[in-house]
Design a protein around this motif. Structure first.
Motif, PDB file in Angstrom:
ATOM      1  N   GLN A 562      -1.038  -5.512 -13.491  1.00 17.92           N
ATOM      2  CA  GLN A 562      -0.451  -4.835 -12.279  1.00 17.92           C
ATOM      3  C   GLN A 562      -1.665  -3.993 -11.512  1.00 17.92           C
ATOM      4  O   GLN A 562      -2.404  -3.281 -12.290  1.00 17.92           O
ATOM      5  N   THR A 565      -1.487  -1.671  -4.881  1.00 11.28           N
ATOM      6  CA  THR A 565      -1.339  -2.439  -3.738  1.00 11.28           C
ATOM      7  C   THR A 565      -2.714  -2.309  -2.767  1.00 11.28           C
ATOM      8  O   THR A 565      -2.867  -3.363  -1.855  1.00 11.28           O
ATOM      9  N   ASP A 566      -2.928  -1.146  -2.870  1.00 10.12           N
ATOM     10  CA  ASP A 566      -4.193  -0.818  -1.996  1.00 10.12           C
ATOM     11  C   ASP A 566      -5.542  -1.499  -2.325  1.00 10.12           C
ATOM     12  O   ASP A 566      -6.521  -1.605  -1.704  1.00 10.12           O
ATOM     13  N   ILE A 568      -5.480  -4.667  -3.615  1.00 11.44           N
ATOM     14  CA  ILE A 568      -5.308  -6.113  -3.344  1.00 11.44           C
ATOM     15  C   ILE A 568      -6.346  -6.624  -2.450  1.00 11.44           C
ATOM     16  O   ILE A 568      -6.872  -7.722  -2.831  1.00 11.44           O
ATOM     17  N   ASP A 594       2.209  -9.874  -3.288  1.00 12.51           N
ATOM     18  CA  ASP A 594       2.068  -8.732  -2.556  1.00 12.51           C
ATOM     19  C   ASP A 594       2.476  -7.518  -3.240  1.00 12.51           C
ATOM     20  O   ASP A 594       2.233  -6.401  -2.558  1.00 12.51           O
ATOM     21  N   GLU A 595       3.050  -7.509  -4.302  1.00 11.13           N
ATOM     22  CA  GLU A 595       3.296  -6.548  -5.148  1.00 11.13           C
ATOM     23  C   GLU A 595       2.235  -5.926  -6.117  1.00 11.13           C
ATOM     24  O   GLU A 595       2.397  -4.931  -6.739  1.00 11.13           O
ATOM     25  N   GLY A 596       1.155  -6.599  -5.990  1.00  9.75           N
ATOM     26  CA  GLY A 596      -0.231  -6.257  -6.864  1.00  9.75           C
ATOM     27  C   GLY A 596       0.111  -6.953  -8.300  1.00  9.75           C
ATOM     28  O   GLY A 596      -0.611  -6.668  -9.149  1.00  9.75           O
TER      29      GLY A 596
END
Length: 711
Positions: A562, A565-566, A568, A594-596
């Motif tokens: 994981q 998200t910033d 990605i 999109d959720e990382g």
């Protein structure tokens, strides 16, 4: 110009409206049903005469979803609706199954039912609306249809049944622990005609309660259709079934003895040959006029049915010698194919499925372009039924409606026990090759699919087994419920009732009736008998699987990580440059959502680690005070830039290189040299400050300052 008739009622949370008389006026029956803002148009036409020599009922149902209904333009090159989607095929079958038995016996004129989705509010599923519209259109068409029927969907949350739950509530149930049921029920005023479900280990009592709940709540819809028909129905078609009782009597006289002897043979192929020979004996004794009668096929089938059905009800013994609740011999084997990820051969009597499991990555997920939105599926089940499985020759082509329907039934039964994608990040494809068939190959696919996935190392919550039940209901009310039905018992019986599940409960239920419905009492007994059969099959399957199965060496390994998200964008890079480099350098497949959540896949553990380290170096932040091994990338007058953390560089000021004054950093450093550095922190502009002199360059240990001795 128009003779419009419209009827409405409040049904559950929405208004249901039926209207006719304005659109498609040349069809025999046309109804637009609207529930919420979902509208489906059903049009019915039927031929006024039977084709010569035809001995079957040619009913065709087409359900079509138009993309404009949801304000969408179809994908693909041609930008128009093409071949039917799986949802359209399954819904066509869903409509066909409850209406087919309700045409007057002997009616063999061609009938066409077309249901077109005109508007979709993305809340109410159009399949239920289509079933209601089709029933209403048939009821007013004048065709000899003994309806109407109605249908509804039932959910089950916190012990409460829910009428017509929204689409979002039914989407991807395995990831929605609060919703345990997606049940579709169709029925008449008096009886249930069809059941289709996806369940999450419901008890027999809970499932029966859901069916009763549905049958109760479709009654107002049936009343609404009758109210519409009272105003808008056309004159009934003048159809009188042909009386061929004399032909039936002649057929019985000519071949009852031979046919009874044929059905006493227990081996399927020998029995099939003997039945065919008995048919020829009958034909040899008939006149030319009788042989030319279009009802000869029906008379022969009637003779076969009377022998098979009557003996079972009277004696409790079936054509293969079993008792009504007895399951055929079962042999289960796993790991029979050396290069596949998982395989199983499940044999039950003369029904056999070779089922293979393949594990893939996120790239292998199926992309589904549905009317209510686009989504991906990571569990696929495909069912194949070649002609050789029943000892026949025939055309081989793309999967038909039956293959798609049987595959979906097995899919529903198995997906309830799949692990969460976060625990097992694989795409799973199960393929069932039916190699022999004599009764319920779909349930063999369930059993074989469960074994095959376990052989592949898929951590299922529990094993799943399925059993097909049959019913023989005589005119005097006597009946027999049959466990694990044969092909002949399915063909000549009154019910096909398939139940799949674990020891804890039901995961899928499908019921088709060939008569005017069954009572709750019969259904309750069938469910109880099916549970006993299912538990027996699970016990036999358990002999093939012992303990945890090893993960196939040929399957890809997948690690997940994981990232914020910033970050990605940084992992992907401009135009995908960075992620392509990671894949190229490491040799692993990398997928990021999109959720990382990143999935890294490769059969090689070193490739996975390399990709993991490369991604981690991009997204992780260096820790102040930590010691890193870096490489000198540039030397300047005031110090040296060192690459110490992934692609991150930092400055070692000339004063931080050694504990002595240097004329120039190049006195002790050169580009490409490996050095040990400590991260001192960041300056006011966010620049990295590193130090070499506080780290032992040989050991990498931090040099602690010695305290001055106390006075």
């Amino acid at each position: 110009m128009f003779n419009e008739v419209k009827k409405s009622m409040q049904w559950g949370e929405e208004t249901l409206t039926l209207e006719t008389g304005k659109v498609a006026r040349q069809a025999d029956g046309s109804v637009i049903a609207t529930y919420g803002e979902t509208s489906v148009m059903a049009n019915v036409t039927f031929a006024r005469s039977q084709k010569p020599g035809q001995d079957f009922f040619p009913l065709t149902v087409h359900y079509n979803e138009k993309y404009y209904a949801a304000g969408k333009i179809p994908g693909g090159f041609f930008k128009r609706e093409a071949r039917p989607t799986e949802k359209e095929t399954l819904t066509s079958r869903l409509i066909d199954r409850p209406i087919r038995p309700l045409f007057v016996p002997g009616f063999k004129n061609e009938v066409l039912v077309m249901c077109t989705v005109l508007s979709h509010d993305l809340v109410n599923d159009p399949d239920m609306v289509a079933m209601i519209a089709a029933s209403a259109a048939l009821t007013i068409s004048g065709a000899p249809f003994m309806g109407p029927i109605a249908a509804c969907r039932v959910g089950f949350t916190d012990g409460e049944y829910i009428l017509n739950p929204e689409i979002d509530d039914m989407q991807d149930l395995k990831n929605n622990p609060d919703q345990r049921l997606d049940l579709v029920v169709a029925g008449t005023k008096d009886a249930v005609m069809m059941v289709e479900s996806e369940a999450y280990e419901l008890s027999e009592e809970e499932m029966l309660g859901a069916v009763k709940f549905a049958h109760e709540h479709i009654q107002p819809v049936i009343d609404l259709i009758i109210e519409l028909a009272e105003t808008a129905a056309k004159e009934p078609f003048d159809f009188q079934p042909v009386d061929y009782s004399d032909l039936s009597a002649a057929v019985k006289k000519a071949g009852e003895k031979e046919m009874r002897a044929a059905f006493a043979i227990r081996d399927k192929q020998e029995r099939t040959a003997a039945v065919a020979a008995a048919r020829e004996t009958v034909k040899a004794a008939l006149t030319e006029e009788q042989l030319a009668d279009a009802n000869l096929g029906s008379a022969l089938k009637g003779l076969e049915a009377s022998i098979l059905r009557g003996d079972v009800v009277k004696t409790g013994t079936r054509i293969d010698g079993r008792k009504t609740d007895e399951i055929r011999d079962i042999v289960s084997q796993t790991g029979i194919l050396p290069r596949t990820h998982g395989s199983a051969l499940f044999t039950r009597g003369e029904t056999q499925g070779l089922v293979v499991t393949t594990l893939g990555t996120g790239d292998d997920e199926q992309f589904i372009d549905a009317l209510h939105g686009n989504f991906k599926s990571n569990f696929l089940l495909h069912y194949n039924f070649p002609p050789y499985s029943v000892g026949e020759v025939g055309r081989v082509g793309p999967p038909g409606r039956r293959e798609i329907g049987h595959g979906k039934l097995a899919w529903r039964a198995l997906q309830a026990v799949l692990p969460a994608a976060t625990d097992f990040p694989y795409t799973i494809r199960v393929v069932s090759e039916i190699t022999e068939s004599n009764g319920s190959s779909s349930m063999a696919s369930v059993c074989g699919g469960s074994l095959s996935m376990m052989d592949a190392g898929v951590p299922l919550k529990a094993a799943v087994a399925g059993v097909a039940m049959g019913l023989i209901l005589e005119e005097d009310g006597s009946y027999a419920i049959l466990s694990d039905i044969l092909g002949d018992e399915d063909h000549l019986g009154d019910m096909d009732f398939k139940v799949a599940g674990t020891e804890a409960g039901i995961t899928s239920l499908q019921m088709d009736i060939k008569i005017a419905g069954i009572t709750p009492d019969i259904m309750e007994k069938a469910l109880a008998q099916a549970k006993a059969g299912r538990l027996h099959i699970l016990g036999e399957m358990g002999k093939a699987i012992s303990g945890a199965q090893e993960f196939s060496v040929h399957a890809p390994r997948i690690e997940t990580m994981q990232v914020p998200t910033d970050k990605i964008r940084e992992v992907i890079g401009s135009g995908g440059k960075v992620i392509r480099e990671i894949v190229e350098v490491s040799g692993a497949k990398v997928d990021i959502n999109d959720e990382g959540i990143i999935k890294i896949a490769s059969p090689n553990a070193d490739s996975i680690k390399k990709a993991y380290d490369m991604i981690w170096s991009i997204v992780a932040e260096p820790e102040e005070g930590a010691v890193y091994t870096g490489t000198v990338v540039k030397i300047v007058d005031f110090g040296a830039f060192v690459n110490f953390f992934g692609k991150r560089d930092g400055l070692v000021h000339v004063s931080q290189i050694e504990n002595r004054r240097l004329n120039h950093p190049s006195d002790v450093l050169k580009e490409g040299q490996e050095v040990k550095v400590k991260l001192l922190g960041f300056d006011d502009r966010g620049k990295v400050r590193l130090s070499m002199k506080v780290v032992d360059q040989e050991t990498g240990e931090e040099i602690k300052e010695e305290k001055a001795p106390e006075a």
